[in-house]
Scaffold this motif. Structure first.
Motif, PDB file in Angstrom:
ATOM      1  N   LYS A  98       0.858  -1.192   0.000  1.00  0.00           N
ATOM      2  CA  LYS A  98       0.000   0.000   0.000  1.00  0.00           C
ATOM      3  C   LYS A  98       0.895   1.243   0.000  1.00  0.00           C
ATOM      4  CE  LYS A  98      -4.257  -1.668   0.260  1.00  0.00           C
ATOM      5  NZ  LYS A  98      -5.318  -1.329  -0.721  1.00  0.00           N
ATOM      6  N   ASP A  99       1.312   1.653  -1.187  1.00  0.00           N
ATOM      7  CA  ASP A  99       2.198   2.812  -1.300  1.00  0.00           C
ATOM      8  C   ASP A  99       1.478   4.021  -1.895  1.00  0.00           C
ATOM      9  OD1 ASP A  99       1.870   1.793  -3.822  1.00  0.00           O
ATOM     10  OD2 ASP A  99       3.972   1.944  -4.397  1.00  0.00           O
ATOM     11  N   ARG A 100       0.164   3.905  -2.098  1.00  0.00           N
ATOM     12  CA  ARG A 100      -0.640   4.996  -2.645  1.00  0.00           C
ATOM     13  C   ARG A 100      -2.116   4.663  -2.417  1.00  0.00           C
ATOM     14  NH1 ARG A 100       0.594   1.329  -6.252  1.00  0.00           N
ATOM     15  NH2 ARG A 100      -0.830   0.744  -7.930  1.00  0.00           N
ATOM     16  N   LYS A 101      -2.973   5.659  -2.562  1.00  0.00           N
ATOM     17  CA  LYS A 101      -4.422   5.409  -2.472  1.00  0.00           C
ATOM     18  C   LYS A 101      -4.936   5.064  -3.859  1.00  0.00           C
ATOM     19  CE  LYS A 101      -7.332   7.263   0.149  1.00  0.00           C
ATOM     20  NZ  LYS A 101      -8.299   8.123   0.891  1.00  0.00           N
ATOM     21  N   ASP A 102      -5.042   3.763  -4.134  1.00  0.00           N
ATOM     22  CA  ASP A 102      -5.519   3.334  -5.442  1.00  0.00           C
ATOM     23  C   ASP A 102      -7.037   3.198  -5.472  1.00  0.00           C
ATOM     24  OD1 ASP A 102      -5.519   1.236  -3.690  1.00  0.00           O
ATOM     25  OD2 ASP A 102      -4.589  -0.210  -5.045  1.00  0.00           O
ATOM     26  N   GLU A 103      -7.671   3.389  -4.322  1.00  0.00           N
ATOM     27  CA  GLU A 103      -9.133   3.424  -4.234  1.00  0.00           C
ATOM     28  C   GLU A 103      -9.490   4.175  -2.953  1.00  0.00           C
ATOM     29  OE1 GLU A 103     -11.022  -0.359  -3.325  1.00  0.00           O
ATOM     30  OE2 GLU A 103      -9.042  -1.237  -3.025  1.00  0.00           O
ATOM     31  N   GLY A 104     -10.757   4.457  -2.772  1.00  0.00           N
ATOM     32  CA  GLY A 104     -11.173   5.234  -1.618  1.00  0.00           C
ATOM     33  C   GLY A 104     -11.080   4.460  -0.311  1.00  0.00           C
ATOM     34  N   ARG A 105     -10.819   5.206   0.788  1.00  0.00           N
ATOM     35  CA  ARG A 105     -10.875   4.673   2.147  1.00  0.00           C
ATOM     36  C   ARG A 105      -9.884   3.541   2.397  1.00  0.00           C
ATOM     37  NH1 ARG A 105     -15.590   5.475   0.056  1.00  0.00           N
ATOM     38  NH2 ARG A 105     -15.964   3.276  -0.361  1.00  0.00           N
ATOM     39  N   VAL A 106      -8.662   3.718   1.925  1.00  0.00           N
ATOM     40  CA  VAL A 106      -7.597   2.751   2.210  1.00  0.00           C
ATOM     41  C   VAL A 106      -6.390   3.503   2.781  1.00  0.00           C
ATOM     42  CG1 VAL A 106      -8.308   1.102   0.435  1.00  0.00           C
ATOM     43  CG2 VAL A 106      -6.655   2.890  -0.134  1.00  0.00           C
ATOM     44  N   PRO A 107      -5.567   2.845   3.616  1.00  0.00           N
ATOM     45  CA  PRO A 107      -4.397   3.505   4.196  1.00  0.00           C
ATOM     46  C   PRO A 107      -3.213   3.481   3.238  1.00  0.00           C
ATOM     47  CG  PRO A 107      -4.498   1.260   4.977  1.00  0.00           C
ATOM     48  CD  PRO A 107      -5.709   1.453   4.094  1.00  0.00           C
ATOM     49  N   ILE A 108      -2.208   4.264   3.552  1.00  0.00           N
ATOM     50  CA  ILE A 108      -0.923   4.191   2.848  1.00  0.00           C
ATOM     51  C   ILE A 108       0.078   3.675   3.874  1.00  0.00           C
ATOM     52  CG2 ILE A 108       0.803   5.418   1.486  1.00  0.00           C
ATOM     53  CD1 ILE A 108      -1.280   7.458   0.742  1.00  0.00           C
ATOM     54  N   THR A 109       0.112   2.364   4.024  1.00  0.00           N
ATOM     55  CA  THR A 109       0.895   1.748   5.105  1.00  0.00           C
ATOM     56  C   THR A 109       2.393   1.917   4.916  1.00  0.00           C
ATOM     57  OG1 THR A 109       0.703  -0.374   3.944  1.00  0.00           O
ATOM     58  CG2 THR A 109      -0.859   0.051   5.733  1.00  0.00           C
ATOM     59  N   ALA A 110       2.851   2.002   3.679  1.00  0.00           N
ATOM     60  CA  ALA A 110       4.287   2.190   3.439  1.00  0.00           C
ATOM     61  C   ALA A 110       4.764   3.510   4.041  1.00  0.00           C
ATOM     62  CB  ALA A 110       4.589   2.154   1.943  1.00  0.00           C
ATOM     63  N   LYS A 111       3.935   4.536   3.963  1.00  0.00           N
ATOM     64  CA  LYS A 111       4.261   5.842   4.551  1.00  0.00           C
ATOM     65  C   LYS A 111       4.137   5.787   6.072  1.00  0.00           C
ATOM     66  CE  LYS A 111       4.780  10.299   5.157  1.00  0.00           C
ATOM     67  NZ  LYS A 111       6.147  10.847   5.314  1.00  0.00           N
ATOM     68  N   LEU A 112       3.102   5.107   6.568  1.00  0.00           N
ATOM     69  CA  LEU A 112       2.904   4.988   8.016  1.00  0.00           C
ATOM     70  C   LEU A 112       4.108   4.323   8.680  1.00  0.00           C
ATOM     71  CD1 LEU A 112       1.221   5.061  10.632  1.00  0.00           C
ATOM     72  CD2 LEU A 112       0.176   2.899   9.906  1.00  0.00           C
ATOM     73  N   VAL A 113       4.595   3.231   8.097  1.00  0.00           N
ATOM     74  CA  VAL A 113       5.745   2.521   8.664  1.00  0.00           C
ATOM     75  C   VAL A 113       6.994   3.406   8.615  1.00  0.00           C
ATOM     76  CG1 VAL A 113       7.309   0.563   8.326  1.00  0.00           C
ATOM     77  CG2 VAL A 113       4.836   0.218   8.223  1.00  0.00           C
ATOM     78  N   ALA A 114       7.153   4.168   7.547  1.00  0.00           N
ATOM     79  CA  ALA A 114       8.288   5.097   7.460  1.00  0.00           C
ATOM     80  C   ALA A 114       8.231   6.116   8.597  1.00  0.00           C
ATOM     81  CB  ALA A 114       8.286   5.806   6.109  1.00  0.00           C
ATOM     82  N   ASN A 115       7.035   6.630   8.869  1.00  0.00           N
ATOM     83  CA  ASN A 115       6.872   7.590   9.970  1.00  0.00           C
ATOM     84  C   ASN A 115       7.203   6.956  11.320  1.00  0.00           C
ATOM     85  OD1 ASN A 115       6.026   9.524   8.164  1.00  0.00           O
ATOM     86  ND2 ASN A 115       3.856   9.300   8.604  1.00  0.00           N
ATOM     87  N   LEU A 116       6.755   5.712  11.518  1.00  0.00           N
ATOM     88  CA  LEU A 116       6.998   5.023  12.785  1.00  0.00           C
ATOM     89  C   LEU A 116       8.490   4.812  13.031  1.00  0.00           C
ATOM     90  CD1 LEU A 116       4.166   2.323  12.637  1.00  0.00           C
ATOM     91  CD2 LEU A 116       4.276   4.273  14.204  1.00  0.00           C
ATOM     92  N   ILE A 117       9.206   4.389  11.982  1.00  0.00           N
ATOM     93  CA  ILE A 117      10.645   4.136  12.109  1.00  0.00           C
ATOM     94  C   ILE A 117      11.386   5.431  12.436  1.00  0.00           C
ATOM     95  CG2 ILE A 117      12.715   3.474  10.811  1.00  0.00           C
ATOM     96  CD1 ILE A 117      10.917   1.440   9.310  1.00  0.00           C
ATOM     97  N   THR A 118      10.990   6.519  11.770  1.00  0.00           N
ATOM     98  CA  THR A 118      11.634   7.814  12.023  1.00  0.00           C
ATOM     99  C   THR A 118      11.325   8.312  13.429  1.00  0.00           C
ATOM    100  OG1 THR A 118      11.429   8.338   9.665  1.00  0.00           O
ATOM    101  CG2 THR A 118      11.883  10.162  11.164  1.00  0.00           C
ATOM    102  N   THR A 119      10.068   8.217  13.824  1.00  0.00           N
ATOM    103  CA  THR A 119       9.663   8.685  15.152  1.00  0.00           C
ATOM    104  C   THR A 119      10.323   7.875  16.262  1.00  0.00           C
ATOM    105  OG1 THR A 119       7.530   9.428  14.271  1.00  0.00           O
ATOM    106  CG2 THR A 119       7.676   9.128  16.660  1.00  0.00           C
TER     107      THR A 119
END
Length: 322
Positions: A106-127
């Motif tokens: 999930k690296d983009r919103k390819d349909e409505g109401r879905v997460p972008i988990t690749a970005k979320l995990v990047a944020n978690l690792i940085t934080t």
């Protein structure tokens, strides 16, 4: 560099591992002739992760080897807690070494109401406190841009290429099992000096794909099918059957990450594939080991070790691929 200076610098270089792939971490340390860092990663009775670093890391350049492979959530949480522990222990720099980056589909919103988990995990690792990331064959190269810290993106290409060149197989063609893998397959076709073909694949469900037709000539050719990872094995197996129908001779598969979930091993074992070449970015399951010689594991420990040493000495990592 004199011996005394090298010893002093290596004293400040430390490599640790979580439970996801300790064998790979040990091989990296063997390649660099250093000891794996001493840490305890266990569980409390209720299943929560208990972790302690058993040696001084104050002022050290620390590399934490932890692919976020199955069990994915356990591996990811271990990674985050380990980074937090190292940060609170005053490590000078923490590099998260992710041979396999999970939650990347999930690296983009390819349909409505879905997460972008690749970005979320990047944020978690940085934080959590990582200062930089070292990773291998991301599912989508643009994931590098999701991080606000430096990312060194390695390719398993040199390791794979060396093996395929040694096969000395004639009448070769490189095949990508889907359109998204054209750039990766092109690297191999250029490196081997052979033509390329494309399998047209359409996704008809979350775990199901349908092979349409083949662009390119595969009749009476030996095939090397290239992909970044194998998950359920359905796409690779279907493509192998279609390639055989179109007259392909021997079929080899090269994939960096052996995710192998569900009935992947059974599908791949039954498919008309001579050999499946993978790396040790993810530990190979016992089921896959029991299949015999069909799965060939290449180690990326040397590649990762060389990259770690270059990062430690503030040298170019991209020069590994020149």
């Amino acid at each position: 560099m004199d011996k005394k200076r090298r010893i002093e610098e290596l004293d400040h270089l430390k490599i640790f591992s979580g439970n996801a792939n300790p064998d790979l971490a040990r091989k990296i340390c063997e390649h660099l002739s250093i000891n794996l860092g001493n840490a305890y990663v266990g569980r409390f009775p209720d299943g929560e992760i208990d972790l302690k670093v058993n040696e001084d890391v104050r002022g050290a350049d620390v590399f934490l080897v932890q692919p976020t492979c199955a069990p994915v959530n356990e591996s990811l949480t271990e990674l985050l807690i380990f980074i937090d522990c190292l940060k609170r222990a005053s490590a000078a720099r923490i590099t998260a070494v992710l041979p396999y980056y999970g939650y990347a589909r999930k690296d983009r919103k390819d349909e409505g109401r879905v997460p972008i988990t690749a970005k979320l995990v990047a944020n978690l690792i940085t934080t959590a406190g990582a200062d930089r990331v070292l990773t291998l064959d991301l599912h989508a190269a643009q994931i590098q841009g999701f991080f606000d810290i430096p990312v060194d993106h390695l390719l398993a290409f040199p390791v794979m290429m060396k093996y395929f060149e040694q096969l000395k197989t004639e009448d070769l063609v490189v095949v990508t099992p889907d359109v998204g893998g054209i750039k990766l397959a092109r690297n191999y076709s250029k490196g081997l000096g052979v033509k390329m073909a494309i399998v047209d694949k359409r996704r008809v469900g979350p775990e199901e794909t349908e092979v349409g037709f083949i662009i390119g000539e595969v009749a009476n050719k030996n095939v090397i099918m290239i992909d970044d990872l194998i998950a359920t094995g359905g796409s690779i197996a279907q493509a192998a059957y279609v390639l055989k129908e179109k007259g392909a001779r021997e079929i080899y598969v090269g994939a960096t990450h052996p995710v192998f979930c569900g009935s992947a091993i059974e599908k791949l074992s039954a498919a008309p594939i001579k050999e499946i070449v993978i790396t040790d970015s993810i530990p190979l399951s016992e089921k896959a080991r029991a299949t015999g010689d069909k799965f060939k594991v290449l180690s990326i420990s040397g590649l990762l070790g060389d990259a770690i040493m270059r990062i430690h000495h503030h040298e170019s990592v991209s020069s590994l691929f020149v």
